[in-house]
Design a protein around this motif. Sequence first.
Motif, PDB file in Angstrom:
ATOM      1  N   GLY A 108      -6.054   4.352   1.154  1.00 17.49           N
ATOM      2  CA  GLY A 108      -5.897   4.664   2.035  1.00 17.49           C
ATOM      3  C   GLY A 108      -4.112   4.190   1.053  1.00 17.49           C
ATOM      4  N   ASP A 109      -2.718   4.294   2.460  1.00 15.99           N
ATOM      5  CA  ASP A 109      -1.324   4.505   1.366  1.00 15.99           C
ATOM      6  C   ASP A 109      -0.583   3.472   2.232  1.00 15.99           C
ATOM      7  OD1 ASP A 109      -1.466   6.579  -0.131  1.00 15.99           O
ATOM      8  OD2 ASP A 109      -1.071   8.089   1.744  1.00 15.99           O
ATOM      9  N   GLY A 110      -1.269   2.963   3.233  1.00 14.89           N
ATOM     10  CA  GLY A 110      -0.545   1.728   4.359  1.00 14.89           C
ATOM     11  C   GLY A 110      -0.363   0.941   3.016  1.00 14.89           C
ATOM     12  N   GLU A 111       0.308  -0.017   3.647  1.00 17.87           N
ATOM     13  CA  GLU A 111       1.260  -1.403   3.308  1.00 17.87           C
ATOM     14  C   GLU A 111      -0.018  -2.260   3.314  1.00 17.87           C
ATOM     15  OE1 GLU A 111       3.671  -3.461   1.034  1.00 17.87           O
ATOM     16  OE2 GLU A 111       4.095  -1.739   1.528  1.00 17.87           O
ATOM     17  N   PRO A 112      -0.792  -3.479   2.199  1.00 19.57           N
ATOM     18  CA  PRO A 112      -1.458  -4.280   1.450  1.00 19.57           C
ATOM     19  C   PRO A 112      -0.912  -5.859   3.052  1.00 19.57           C
ATOM     20  CG  PRO A 112      -0.964  -3.369  -0.870  1.00 19.57           C
ATOM     21  CD  PRO A 112      -0.482  -3.286   0.501  1.00 19.57           C
ATOM     22  N   ARG A 113      -1.536  -5.478   3.576  1.00 18.97           N
ATOM     23  CA  ARG A 113      -1.933  -7.127   4.667  1.00 18.97           C
ATOM     24  C   ARG A 113      -3.291  -7.961   4.674  1.00 18.97           C
ATOM     25  NH1 ARG A 113       1.696  -5.644   8.106  1.00 18.97           N
ATOM     26  NH2 ARG A 113       2.882  -3.288   8.351  1.00 18.97           N
ATOM     27  N   HIS A 162      -9.358 -11.322   5.370  1.00 16.08           N
ATOM     28  CA  HIS A 162     -10.114 -10.074   5.542  1.00 16.08           C
ATOM     29  C   HIS A 162      -9.134  -9.447   5.474  1.00 16.08           C
ATOM     30  CE1 HIS A 162     -12.373  -6.736   6.249  1.00 16.08           C
ATOM     31  NE2 HIS A 162     -11.034  -6.003   7.029  1.00 16.08           N
ATOM     32  N   GLY A 163      -8.966  -8.339   4.174  1.00 17.36           N
ATOM     33  CA  GLY A 163      -8.074  -7.631   3.446  1.00 17.36           C
ATOM     34  C   GLY A 163      -7.718  -5.995   3.741  1.00 17.36           C
ATOM     35  N   THR A 164      -6.937  -5.813   4.329  1.00 14.42           N
ATOM     36  CA  THR A 164      -6.946  -4.099   4.302  1.00 14.42           C
ATOM     37  C   THR A 164      -5.583  -3.186   4.574  1.00 14.42           C
ATOM     38  OG1 THR A 164      -8.031  -2.775   6.218  1.00 14.42           O
ATOM     39  CG2 THR A 164      -6.678  -4.547   7.636  1.00 14.42           C
ATOM     40  N   LYS A 165      -5.633  -2.494   4.181  1.00  9.89           N
ATOM     41  CA  LYS A 165      -4.261  -1.538   4.560  1.00  9.89           C
ATOM     42  C   LYS A 165      -3.864  -1.371   6.238  1.00  9.89           C
ATOM     43  CE  LYS A 165      -3.415  -0.569  -0.204  1.00  9.89           C
ATOM     44  NZ  LYS A 165      -3.426   0.660  -1.335  1.00  9.89           N
ATOM     45  N   ALA A 166      -4.420  -1.608   7.182  1.00  6.90           N
ATOM     46  CA  ALA A 166      -4.591  -1.637   8.598  1.00  6.90           C
ATOM     47  C   ALA A 166      -3.437  -2.210   9.447  1.00  6.90           C
ATOM     48  CB  ALA A 166      -5.553  -1.300   9.369  1.00  6.90           C
ATOM     49  N   GLN A 167      -2.565  -1.995   9.744  1.00  4.37           N
ATOM     50  CA  GLN A 167      -1.909  -2.448  10.906  1.00  4.37           C
ATOM     51  C   GLN A 167      -2.389  -2.940  11.975  1.00  4.37           C
ATOM     52  OE1 GLN A 167       1.771  -0.955  11.588  1.00  4.37           O
ATOM     53  NE2 GLN A 167       2.521  -3.004  12.395  1.00  4.37           N
ATOM     54  N   LEU A 168      -2.506  -3.868  12.191  1.00  2.91           N
ATOM     55  CA  LEU A 168      -3.994  -5.080  13.367  1.00  2.91           C
ATOM     56  C   LEU A 168      -3.327  -5.854  14.176  1.00  2.91           C
ATOM     57  CD1 LEU A 168      -6.583  -5.190  11.079  1.00  2.91           C
ATOM     58  CD2 LEU A 168      -6.064  -3.313  12.739  1.00  2.91           C
ATOM     59  N   VAL A 169      -2.859  -5.892  15.447  1.00  5.46           N
ATOM     60  CA  VAL A 169      -2.728  -7.603  15.683  1.00  5.46           C
ATOM     61  C   VAL A 169      -3.585  -7.921  16.753  1.00  5.46           C
ATOM     62  CG1 VAL A 169      -0.467  -5.780  16.499  1.00  5.46           C
ATOM     63  CG2 VAL A 169      -2.470  -5.793  18.372  1.00  5.46           C
ATOM     64  N   ALA A 170      -3.185  -9.536  17.134  1.00  5.87           N
ATOM     65  CA  ALA A 170      -3.590 -10.728  17.320  1.00  5.87           C
ATOM     66  C   ALA A 170      -4.668 -10.136  18.717  1.00  5.87           C
ATOM     67  CB  ALA A 170      -3.317 -11.675  17.946  1.00  5.87           C
ATOM     68  N   GLY A 171      -5.981  -9.996  18.075  1.00  2.08           N
ATOM     69  CA  GLY A 171      -7.253  -9.906  18.789  1.00  2.08           C
ATOM     70  C   GLY A 171      -7.705  -8.969  18.809  1.00  2.08           C
ATOM     71  N   ASP A 172      -7.310  -7.271  18.283  1.00  2.53           N
ATOM     72  CA  ASP A 172      -8.398  -6.900  17.422  1.00  2.53           C
ATOM     73  C   ASP A 172      -9.017  -6.768  16.419  1.00  2.53           C
ATOM     74  OD1 ASP A 172      -5.865  -4.659  18.220  1.00  2.53           O
ATOM     75  OD2 ASP A 172      -5.078  -4.499  16.229  1.00  2.53           O
ATOM     76  N   LEU A 173     -10.139  -6.027  17.125  1.00  2.00           N
ATOM     77  CA  LEU A 173     -11.190  -6.064  16.782  1.00  2.00           C
ATOM     78  C   LEU A 173     -11.946  -5.391  15.266  1.00  2.00           C
ATOM     79  CD1 LEU A 173     -13.664  -6.790  19.278  1.00  2.00           C
ATOM     80  CD2 LEU A 173     -12.818  -8.271  17.678  1.00  2.00           C
ATOM     81  N   LEU A 174     -11.986  -6.192  14.532  1.00  2.00           N
ATOM     82  CA  LEU A 174     -12.913  -5.057  12.784  1.00  2.00           C
ATOM     83  C   LEU A 174     -14.059  -5.480  12.987  1.00  2.00           C
ATOM     84  CD1 LEU A 174     -10.817  -7.435  10.215  1.00  2.00           C
ATOM     85  CD2 LEU A 174     -10.063  -5.177  10.658  1.00  2.00           C
ATOM     86  N   SER A 175     -15.163  -3.833  12.797  1.00  2.01           N
ATOM     87  CA  SER A 175     -16.364  -3.242  12.917  1.00  2.01           C
ATOM     88  C   SER A 175     -16.612  -2.904  11.974  1.00  2.01           C
ATOM     89  CB  SER A 175     -15.889  -2.931  13.829  1.00  2.01           C
ATOM     90  OG  SER A 175     -15.831  -1.798  14.444  1.00  2.01           O
ATOM     91  N   ALA A 176     -17.415  -3.390  11.578  1.00  2.00           N
ATOM     92  CA  ALA A 176     -18.762  -2.445  10.957  1.00  2.00           C
ATOM     93  C   ALA A 176     -19.166  -0.703  11.305  1.00  2.00           C
ATOM     94  CB  ALA A 176     -20.186  -2.911  10.256  1.00  2.00           C
ATOM     95  N   GLY A 177     -19.240   0.171  10.412  1.00  4.81           N
ATOM     96  CA  GLY A 177     -19.183   1.625  11.051  1.00  4.81           C
ATOM     97  C   GLY A 177     -18.236   2.498  10.020  1.00  4.81           C
ATOM     98  N   PHE A 178     -17.433   1.440   9.314  1.00  5.38           N
ATOM     99  CA  PHE A 178     -16.043   3.081   8.965  1.00  5.38           C
ATOM    100  C   PHE A 178     -16.677   2.778   6.635  1.00  5.38           C
ATOM    101  CE2 PHE A 178     -14.677   0.930  11.948  1.00  5.38           C
ATOM    102  CZ  PHE A 178     -13.820   1.563  13.184  1.00  5.38           C
ATOM    103  N   ARG A 179     -15.613   3.585   6.648  1.00  6.88           N
ATOM    104  CA  ARG A 179     -16.026   3.837   5.030  1.00  6.88           C
ATOM    105  C   ARG A 179     -15.555   2.907   4.265  1.00  6.88           C
ATOM    106  NH1 ARG A 179     -18.269   8.217   4.468  1.00  6.88           N
ATOM    107  NH2 ARG A 179     -18.352  10.848   6.078  1.00  6.88           N
ATOM    108  N   SER A 180     -16.632   3.113   3.047  1.00  7.03           N
ATOM    109  CA  SER A 180     -16.463   1.893   2.374  1.00  7.03           C
ATOM    110  C   SER A 180     -14.967   2.144   1.462  1.00  7.03           C
ATOM    111  CB  SER A 180     -17.291   1.881   1.686  1.00  7.03           C
ATOM    112  OG  SER A 180     -16.974   1.176   0.186  1.00  7.03           O
TER     113      SER A 180
END
Length: 136
Positions: free
Chosen positions: A59-64, A12-30
């Motif tokens: 977003g302005d974060g670093e692509p991850r 999964h590609g995003t600009k959010a900074q996450l760590v192992a165990g975090d959950l990505l879920s629906a319900g957010f803006r495209s």
Amino acid sequence: MDAIEEAGPFFHGTKAQLVAGDLLSAGFRSNYRPEIVMNHIYFTAMLSGAGLAAELAAGDGEPRVYRVEPTGDFENDPNVTDKKFPGNPTRSYRSSAPLRVVDEIIEWPRLTPEALQEWRDRLAALRADGLDEIIN
């Protein structure tokens, strides 16, 4: 959802900074149509596809890019398979269940600034033509 035989690994590609165990879920803006709240979380079995999504994410974060595992059933992404690429050669999927972050992928194929601008221009052209319903 139809049963999928794909075993992964999944990304999964995003600009959010996450760590192992975090959950990505629906319900957010495209990332591509901010007026839409997503009913699904999208992911791919192709590292380059997740990289592209990370680069184009809002977003302005670093692509991850993260390696993820689905926590529930998932299906082929109909925005891609039904409308653009029958047979799912992009190995793109969606789920209404969360994705669990396994780890961050540090090295992944990056776009050149020129290639990234070409993608942004394509998305802008789709929006201008009213065809942006084919993108998430």
